[in-house]
Scaffold this motif. Sequence first.
Motif, mmCIF file in Angstrom:
data_model
loop_
_atom_site.group_PDB
_atom_site.id
_atom_site.type_symbol
_atom_site.label_atom_id
_atom_site.label_comp_id
_atom_site.label_asym_id
_atom_site.label_seq_id
_atom_site.Cartn_x
_atom_site.Cartn_y
_atom_site.Cartn_z
ATOM 1 N N GLY A 112 -6.240 136.262 54.593
ATOM 2 C CA GLY A 112 -6.129 136.861 53.272
ATOM 3 C C GLY A 112 -4.942 136.431 52.469
ATOM 4 N N ILE A 162 -12.296 140.774 44.783
ATOM 5 C CA ILE A 162 -12.744 141.826 45.695
ATOM 6 C C ILE A 162 -13.925 142.506 45.014
ATOM 7 C CG2 ILE A 162 -12.103 143.959 46.879
ATOM 8 C CD1 ILE A 162 -9.231 142.980 46.949
ATOM 9 N N ILE A 170 -2.329 144.899 49.056
ATOM 10 C CA ILE A 170 -3.290 144.117 48.279
ATOM 11 C C ILE A 170 -2.694 143.991 46.885
ATOM 12 C CG2 ILE A 170 -5.633 144.035 47.367
ATOM 13 C CD1 ILE A 170 -6.527 145.722 49.751
ATOM 14 N N TYR A 207 -8.709 146.383 55.996
ATOM 15 C CA TYR A 207 -10.080 145.929 55.778
ATOM 16 C C TYR A 207 -10.781 145.879 57.122
ATOM 17 C CZ TYR A 207 -13.967 143.151 53.897
ATOM 18 O OH TYR A 207 -15.205 142.699 53.506
ATOM 19 N N LEU A 211 -14.300 140.450 50.418
ATOM 20 C CA LEU A 211 -13.022 139.854 50.046
ATOM 21 C C LEU A 211 -13.124 138.339 50.138
ATOM 22 C CD1 LEU A 211 -12.312 142.808 50.876
ATOM 23 C CD2 LEU A 211 -10.122 141.950 51.632
#
Length: 423
Positions: free
Chosen positions: A298, A304, A345, A380, A423
Amino acid sequence: MRLTRTRFRSAALLAAGAALVGTALLQSPATAGTSAVDSAASPMAANAVGPVIWEDNFDGPAGQAPDSSKWRYDIGGSGWGNDERQYYTNSTRNSAKDGAGNLVITARQENGGFQCHYGPCQYTSARLLTAQTFTQTYGRFEARIKIPGTQAVWPAFWMLGAEGGGWPNNGEIDIMENIGREPNTVHGTIHGPGYSGAEGIGAAYNSPNGQAFRDGFHTYTVDWEPGAITWYVDGVQYQRRTPADLGGDTWVFNHPFFLIMNVAVGGYWPGYPDGSTVMPQTMTIDYVRVNQLTSGGGGTGGAIKALGKCMDVAAANSADGTPVQLYDCNGSAAQQWTRPGDGTIRALGKCLDVAGGGTADGTKLQIATCSGNPAQQFTYTGAQDLVNPQANKCVDIPSANTANGNRLQIWTCNGTAAQKWTL
């Protein structure tokens, strides 16, 4: 199996003149929950490792004390809540560099000189910590260590929470512990409210080749992410813990922790020196290192999405408190989110944030200056849920309404499409 051991932890008493972190512990004999991992051990692969956040390679001349900008000392012979027999000192007789890029912690047999809880101290050793110099939330925590080994000696590399109201509410992560009578076994454990002392959750790892860990250097590693802690020895995973392992107790691993390494002598769990005990004993540390983690790859920016729309910062406004909403995907910077591996995030230089740190259903999402607080931590999951561990709630599209501008919220996880994000 169930690993039964008697063990206690005192919270860290900082170097002379410093504040007391936490409280002394008085707990019943501990039974650490275990998982059957030896036959299913797997190579380290789950997380991509990011930049080094903090490290010490212990370069310097032989006899030099550890770097005081990185390490401080716990000092004393109180027994540390475990009926330990050593007096911890800040002397280079007990902790010093060896001139070959290592730090050596030495436990010695003594003939008085210090006063312990049981009378004149029979042993000295060292316990080093970073409570005043370095704390960190999430990452890969690793050390390459050659541990000692004789009856009653108890080496450890571990962490305590730097906040949370004292042990066990602040949490404890034991990256590596060994007791002398188990030369082929090391342990990893977590402690928190409701799973401390007798209820610590952990597992043992046995040397795959039958050799004693004290015979050579090994790497001891924890990958700590929002909602998960994973243990490795020499790159082999042997245990992973999540909030689901706690039986409803509170997961307290969402705030900064500091590092500790020490060699204890005696105590309820390792037992006490006897005729087979050989002194002195040394723990040799090649390095201690903390890296950022990038979970699930990530580290790069991207959209998203849920219900065919994108998570969006309203009007691309980077001001604190700007609502986070659902909107048609358009590739703008307001929809480019990064996950740098610290549980946050991010978009437009700010962090996704639960407004007011709320935990109730319906609490709205916004962006805010990144601060490391639990309101900005998200996990996540394999089920495509975005979960705020503090609230134990999912990022949710209110009423599953796909209209542009529908402001996102947290809500009890329910498995609906309004909570499934890609994602």
